[in-house]
Design a protein around this motif. Structure first.
Motif, PDB file in Angstrom:
ATOM      1  N   GLY A 140      -2.641  12.752  -5.053  1.00  0.00           N
ATOM      2  CA  GLY A 140      -3.900  11.828  -5.543  1.00  0.00           C
ATOM      3  C   GLY A 140      -3.676  10.425  -5.661  1.00  0.00           C
ATOM      4  N   ILE A 141      -3.239   9.776  -4.165  1.00  0.00           N
ATOM      5  CA  ILE A 141      -3.049   8.566  -4.675  1.00  0.00           C
ATOM      6  C   ILE A 141      -3.815   8.644  -2.980  1.00  0.00           C
ATOM      7  N   GLY A 142      -3.871   7.126  -2.452  1.00  0.00           N
ATOM      8  CA  GLY A 142      -4.330   6.264  -1.123  1.00  0.00           C
ATOM      9  C   GLY A 142      -3.652   6.622  -0.269  1.00  0.00           C
ATOM     10  N   GLU A 143      -5.241   6.724   1.246  1.00  0.00           N
ATOM     11  CA  GLU A 143      -4.186   6.987   2.748  1.00  0.00           C
ATOM     12  C   GLU A 143      -2.734   6.011   3.105  1.00  0.00           C
ATOM     13  N   GLY A 144      -3.196   4.597   2.305  1.00  0.00           N
ATOM     14  CA  GLY A 144      -2.519   3.377   2.288  1.00  0.00           C
ATOM     15  C   GLY A 144      -0.604   3.570   2.277  1.00  0.00           C
ATOM     16  N   SER A 145      -0.944   4.076  -0.041  1.00  0.00           N
ATOM     17  CA  SER A 145       0.024   4.453   0.119  1.00  0.00           C
ATOM     18  C   SER A 145       1.033   5.710   0.607  1.00  0.00           C
ATOM     19  N   MET A 146       0.510   7.091   0.818  1.00  0.00           N
ATOM     20  CA  MET A 146       1.096   7.446   1.481  1.00  0.00           C
ATOM     21  C   MET A 146       1.401   7.371   2.916  1.00  0.00           C
ATOM     22  N   ARG A 147       0.574   6.554   3.843  1.00  0.00           N
ATOM     23  CA  ARG A 147       2.183   5.858   5.053  1.00  0.00           C
ATOM     24  C   ARG A 147       2.770   5.177   4.745  1.00  0.00           C
ATOM     25  N   THR A 148       3.308   4.350   3.473  1.00  0.00           N
ATOM     26  CA  THR A 148       4.597   3.933   3.119  1.00  0.00           C
ATOM     27  C   THR A 148       5.057   4.632   2.712  1.00  0.00           C
ATOM     28  N   ILE A 149       4.641   5.536   1.592  1.00  0.00           N
ATOM     29  CA  ILE A 149       6.033   6.706   1.193  1.00  0.00           C
ATOM     30  C   ILE A 149       6.943   7.502   2.590  1.00  0.00           C
ATOM     31  N   LEU A 150       5.317   7.701   3.328  1.00  0.00           N
ATOM     32  CA  LEU A 150       6.145   8.894   4.669  1.00  0.00           C
ATOM     33  C   LEU A 150       6.823   7.914   5.725  1.00  0.00           C
ATOM     34  N   ASN A 151       6.835   6.591   5.636  1.00  0.00           N
ATOM     35  CA  ASN A 151       7.844   5.571   6.749  1.00  0.00           C
ATOM     36  C   ASN A 151       9.054   5.856   5.499  1.00  0.00           C
ATOM     37  N   ARG A 152       9.154   5.571   4.454  1.00  0.00           N
ATOM     38  CA  ARG A 152      10.317   5.806   3.071  1.00  0.00           C
ATOM     39  C   ARG A 152      11.331   6.901   3.281  1.00  0.00           C
ATOM     40  N   LEU A 153      10.164   7.642   3.578  1.00  0.00           N
ATOM     41  CA  LEU A 153      11.397   9.086   4.497  1.00  0.00           C
ATOM     42  C   LEU A 153      12.177   9.634   5.692  1.00  0.00           C
ATOM     43  N   LYS A 154      10.386   8.681   6.007  1.00  0.00           N
ATOM     44  CA  LYS A 154      11.415   8.542   7.221  1.00  0.00           C
ATOM     45  C   LYS A 154      12.400   7.589   7.894  1.00  0.00           C
ATOM     46  N   GLU A 155      12.431   6.761   7.499  1.00  0.00           N
ATOM     47  CA  GLU A 155      13.928   5.936   7.435  1.00  0.00           C
ATOM     48  C   GLU A 155      15.140   6.419   6.666  1.00  0.00           C
ATOM     49  N   LYS A 156      15.056   7.282   5.915  1.00  0.00           N
ATOM     50  CA  LYS A 156      16.357   7.798   5.202  1.00  0.00           C
ATOM     51  C   LYS A 156      16.935   9.350   5.939  1.00  0.00           C
TER      52      LYS A 156
END
Length: 190
Positions: free
Chosen positions: A40-56
Motif C-alpha cells: 500500500g505504498i508508492g513505487e518511489g518508496s518501494m524502490r527505496t525499500i528495495l535498494n535498502r534490502l539490496k544494500e544489506k
C-alpha cells in the motif's frame, strides 16, 4: 540547520521494510509494482525499500522479480510473520482487523496500551492485545470473554504456545490494519 537539507521524509516505516522482505520470501520472484500494491505504498518508496534490502545483501533482482538471498532467508528465519484478516465484531474499533503473533513475548507486555499507541503512530485506529496462557487465549487486562468462534479461528491459524501474544491491528482499510498489527508486534520483538 535548515531541515530542507535532509530531503523529504520517507513515506514508509521500518515495519514495512520488514514486511517487504517477508512478502518477497512468500511470493518470490515478485516485481516492484506488485510489492508496492501489497504494502500500500508508492513505487518511489518501494524502490527505496528495495535498494535498502539490496544494500544489506538480503535480496537480489532477477528478470522475473526480486528474490531472497541466502542471507535474506536467514534474516527471516523464525521471525517471519503470518497475518490473518479476521472479523472480530465489536472487539476492535475499525472496519477491518488483522492479527499477527509474537512468540514468547508475555514479559514485554505491560497493559497493551503501548501496542495500541504503536499501531496508531502508523495510521491504524488501534490494536488489541491477546495473551495465550494456561492453554487459553484471553484479552489482556480485561475480564471480557473472547467470543468462542473468534478464539477458535485465532487458535487454529496461529497455534500459539504458552506466553505467546496475538495483536490485532484495526483500521478502516486492510493496509492500515496490517500496518497497525505489524507495528504493535514489532514493539514486542525488540
Amino acid at each position: 540547520m535548515n531541515s530542507s537539507n535532509f530531503g523529504p521524509r520517507p513515506l514508509f516505516d521500518e515495519g514495512q521494510v520488514r514486511r517487504a522482505l517477508e512478502l518477497i520470501g512468500e511470493h518470490e520472484p515478485i516485481g516492484r509494482k506488485k510489492l508496492a500494491e501489497k504494502l500500500g505504498i508508492g513505487e518511489g518508496s518501494m524502490r527505496t525499500i528495495l535498494n535498502r534490502l539490496k544494500e544489506k545483501g538480503l535480496i537480489t533482482s532477477t528478470a522475473r522479480g526480486h528474490v531472497l538471498t541466502d542471507k535474506g532467508d536467514r534474516e527471516l528465519g523464525e521471525r517471519s510473520r503470518k497475518f490473518l484478516e479476521i472479523d472480530v465484531g465489536d472487539l476492535t474499533v475499525g472496519k477491518v482487523s488483522v492479527a499477527t503473533m509474537v512468540k514468547d513475548a508475555i514479559e514485554k507486555v505491560r497493559r497493551g496500551i503501548e501496542q495500541r499507541d504503536e499501531a496508531i503512530k502508523v495510521g491504524a485506529q488501534g490494536a488489541t492485545t491477546l495473551v495465550y496462557r494456561d492453554e487459553d487465549l484471553e484479552l489482556l487486562c480485561s475480564e471480557t470473554q473472547l467470543d468462542k468462534e473468534i478464539k477458535s479461528e485465532l487458535l487454529e491459524f496461529f497455534q500459539p504456545s504458552e506466553n505467546d501474544i496475538i495483536v490485532i491491528g484495526t483500521a478502516d482499510s486492510k493496509k492500515y490494519a496490517e500496518r497497525g498489527a505489524l507495528a504493535a508486534a514489532e514493539s514486542l520483538s525488540d
